[in-house]
Motif scaffolding. Structure first.
Motif, PDB file in Angstrom:
ATOM      1  N   ILE A  35     -71.686 -34.778  26.152  1.00 57.49           N
ATOM      2  CA  ILE A  35     -73.010 -34.757  25.508  1.00 57.49           C
ATOM      3  C   ILE A  35     -74.102 -34.607  26.575  1.00 57.49           C
ATOM      4  CG2 ILE A  35     -72.417 -36.059  23.430  1.00 57.49           C
ATOM      5  CD1 ILE A  35     -73.416 -38.600  24.818  1.00 57.49           C
ATOM      6  N   PRO A  36     -75.257 -34.053  26.193  1.00 56.82           N
ATOM      7  CA  PRO A  36     -76.358 -33.915  27.152  1.00 56.82           C
ATOM      8  C   PRO A  36     -76.866 -35.275  27.627  1.00 56.82           C
ATOM      9  CG  PRO A  36     -76.743 -32.584  25.180  1.00 56.82           C
ATOM     10  CD  PRO A  36     -75.588 -33.484  24.878  1.00 56.82           C
ATOM     11  N   THR A  78     -80.043 -25.470  30.412  1.00 55.13           N
ATOM     12  CA  THR A  78     -80.068 -26.903  30.092  1.00 55.13           C
ATOM     13  C   THR A  78     -81.482 -27.472  29.931  1.00 55.13           C
ATOM     14  OG1 THR A  78     -80.126 -27.510  32.427  1.00 55.13           O
ATOM     15  CG2 THR A  78     -77.957 -27.270  31.427  1.00 55.13           C
ATOM     16  N   ARG A  79     -82.477 -26.724  30.405  1.00 56.76           N
ATOM     17  CA  ARG A  79     -83.869 -27.210  30.464  1.00 56.76           C
ATOM     18  C   ARG A  79     -83.970 -28.476  31.308  1.00 56.76           C
ATOM     19  NH1 ARG A  79     -85.907 -26.119  24.309  1.00 56.76           N
ATOM     20  NH2 ARG A  79     -85.391 -23.914  24.281  1.00 56.76           N
ATOM     21  N   VAL A 139     -81.769 -46.581  35.552  1.00 57.74           N
ATOM     22  CA  VAL A 139     -80.656 -45.775  35.003  1.00 57.74           C
ATOM     23  C   VAL A 139     -80.626 -44.350  35.546  1.00 57.74           C
ATOM     24  CG1 VAL A 139     -80.551 -47.064  32.845  1.00 57.74           C
ATOM     25  CG2 VAL A 139     -82.029 -45.066  32.988  1.00 57.74           C
ATOM     26  N   ALA A 140     -79.416 -43.796  35.601  1.00 58.37           N
ATOM     27  CA  ALA A 140     -79.228 -42.381  35.886  1.00 58.37           C
ATOM     28  C   ALA A 140     -78.055 -41.895  35.044  1.00 58.37           C
ATOM     29  CB  ALA A 140     -78.934 -42.163  37.372  1.00 58.37           C
ATOM     30  N   VAL A 141     -78.208 -40.696  34.476  1.00 58.86           N
ATOM     31  CA  VAL A 141     -77.140 -40.122  33.650  1.00 58.86           C
ATOM     32  C   VAL A 141     -76.884 -38.692  34.103  1.00 58.86           C
ATOM     33  CG1 VAL A 141     -76.497 -39.408  31.316  1.00 58.86           C
ATOM     34  CG2 VAL A 141     -77.692 -41.571  31.650  1.00 58.86           C
ATOM     35  N   PHE A 161     -74.239 -43.319  34.615  1.00 53.94           N
ATOM     36  CA  PHE A 161     -73.181 -42.597  33.885  1.00 53.94           C
ATOM     37  C   PHE A 161     -72.790 -41.372  34.709  1.00 53.94           C
ATOM     38  CE2 PHE A 161     -72.833 -44.205  29.485  1.00 53.94           C
ATOM     39  CZ  PHE A 161     -73.898 -45.091  29.444  1.00 53.94           C
ATOM     40  N   CYS A 162     -71.512 -41.243  35.046  1.00 56.77           N
ATOM     41  CA  CYS A 162     -71.033 -40.084  35.816  1.00 56.77           C
ATOM     42  C   CYS A 162     -70.465 -39.013  34.881  1.00 56.77           C
ATOM     43  CB  CYS A 162     -69.909 -40.489  36.755  1.00 56.77           C
ATOM     44  SG  CYS A 162     -70.351 -41.800  37.869  1.00 56.77           S
ATOM     45  N   ALA A 163     -70.631 -37.764  35.272  1.00 58.65           N
ATOM     46  CA  ALA A 163     -69.985 -36.617  34.601  1.00 58.65           C
ATOM     47  C   ALA A 163     -70.061 -35.487  35.610  1.00 58.65           C
ATOM     48  CB  ALA A 163     -70.716 -36.246  33.313  1.00 58.65           C
TER      49      ALA A 163
END
Ligand SMILES: [Zn+2]
Length: 279
Positions: A43-44, A87-88, A107-109, A144-146
């Motif tokens: 998810i974005p 992705t803007r 926070v960081a995502v 959150f890592c991705a």
């Protein structure tokens, strides 16, 4: 992977796990998790912020940072422009401040759709600032890592982010603020081998790919046959590398409980005192 639209604007989607057809309405209500096979689709970053933290509490920071093509790596500049348009976003990480049950958190995502969530100078700087803000303001950090790993187009500059982000984790540790990391699909290579795996608490979404070198590379390196569940969240949980596997529907409640358990409500008052002193 994100669920595939059968047709733009269509009411049906195809699950990327079991390939079954899903109603878009059910899929949205189920937070992009397949009701048949429990596949957690990517998810974005901003969607994850909305679904995880208190309503309208997210305040984005570090918005002025942009990646540079320092090494003049072939096609990197074009890829950055294409990723920004698609992705803007300005890079693979969105960072800032938010609240969980009224408790402030730094926070960081990560967003995999921006160049595979890769960590270059900007992503590394945003992670570092997120951790530094947590340490300075005495509030918990949640990341959150991705990511497929370091951004090869930035060479050694991206590898340096591994050391920089790890040093920022130490800053949190020195002042005693908790750092929680969430592995989502995928959490790999340079990201796993730096700030991700040294958090105080690590949770993962089900079936996320978690590892250093992928199964193909491991086989090429002569490891031989790898287990069927090699480098899944379940596999690394079984081997003690992460603390819990948490379904997306339970993520907000789990993080809230963790922050409270680790003293988040104390940080609420302490954070405001520190902020006043810093002002
Ligand atoms: Zn499915």
């Amino acid at each position: 992977m994100s669920a595939k639209s059968l047709k733009q604007g269509d009411a049906f989607l195809q699950c990327q796990g079991c390939k079954k057809i899903l109603f878009r309405v059910d899929f949205e209500q189920n937070l992009h998790v397949c009701g048949y096979c429990n596949h957690h689709h990517r998810i974005p970053a901003l969607t994850r912020m909305r679904w995880t933290f208190d309503e309208d509490s997210f305040e984005e920071l570090d918005t002025d940072l942009r990646s540079l093509d320092t090494l003049k790596f072939p096609e990197y500049a074009e890829k950055l422009v294409a990723a920004e348009e698609k992705t803007r976003m300005h890079d693979s990480i969105v960072s800032g401040r938010a609240k969980l049950d009224d408790m402030p958190v730094s926070v960081a995502v990560a967003d995999f759709s921006f160049m595979g969530g890769s960590m270059g100078s900007v992503a590394g700087e945003k992670i570092t600032r997120t951790l530094e803000r947590a340490a300075q303001q005495r509030i918990p950090a949640i990341i959150f890592c991705a990511s497929g790993g370091a951004r090869m187009q930035e060479g050694i500059l991206s590898l340096m982010q591994m050391a920089k982000t790890s040093a920022a984790v130490q800053q949190c540790r020195e002042v005693g603020v908790p750092y929680i990391c969430v592995f989502t699909d995928p959490t790999m290579a340079g990201v796993l081998a730096s700030y991700a795996s040294i958090a105080d608490v690590i949770v993962a979404e089900p079936k996320s790919l978690v590892g250093f070198a992928g199964a193909r590379v491991a086989k090429q390196a002569g490891v031989g046959k790898v287990p069927d569940d090699f480098q899944t969240a379940e596999f690394v949980f079984k081997h003690g590398m992460i603390d819990a596997i948490v379904p997306r529907k339970e993520m907000r409640a789990t993080l809230t409980s963790l922050v409270k358990t680790l003293g988040g409500h104390l940080f609420l008052s302490l954070g405001s005192v520190v902020k006043e002193k810093m002002a």
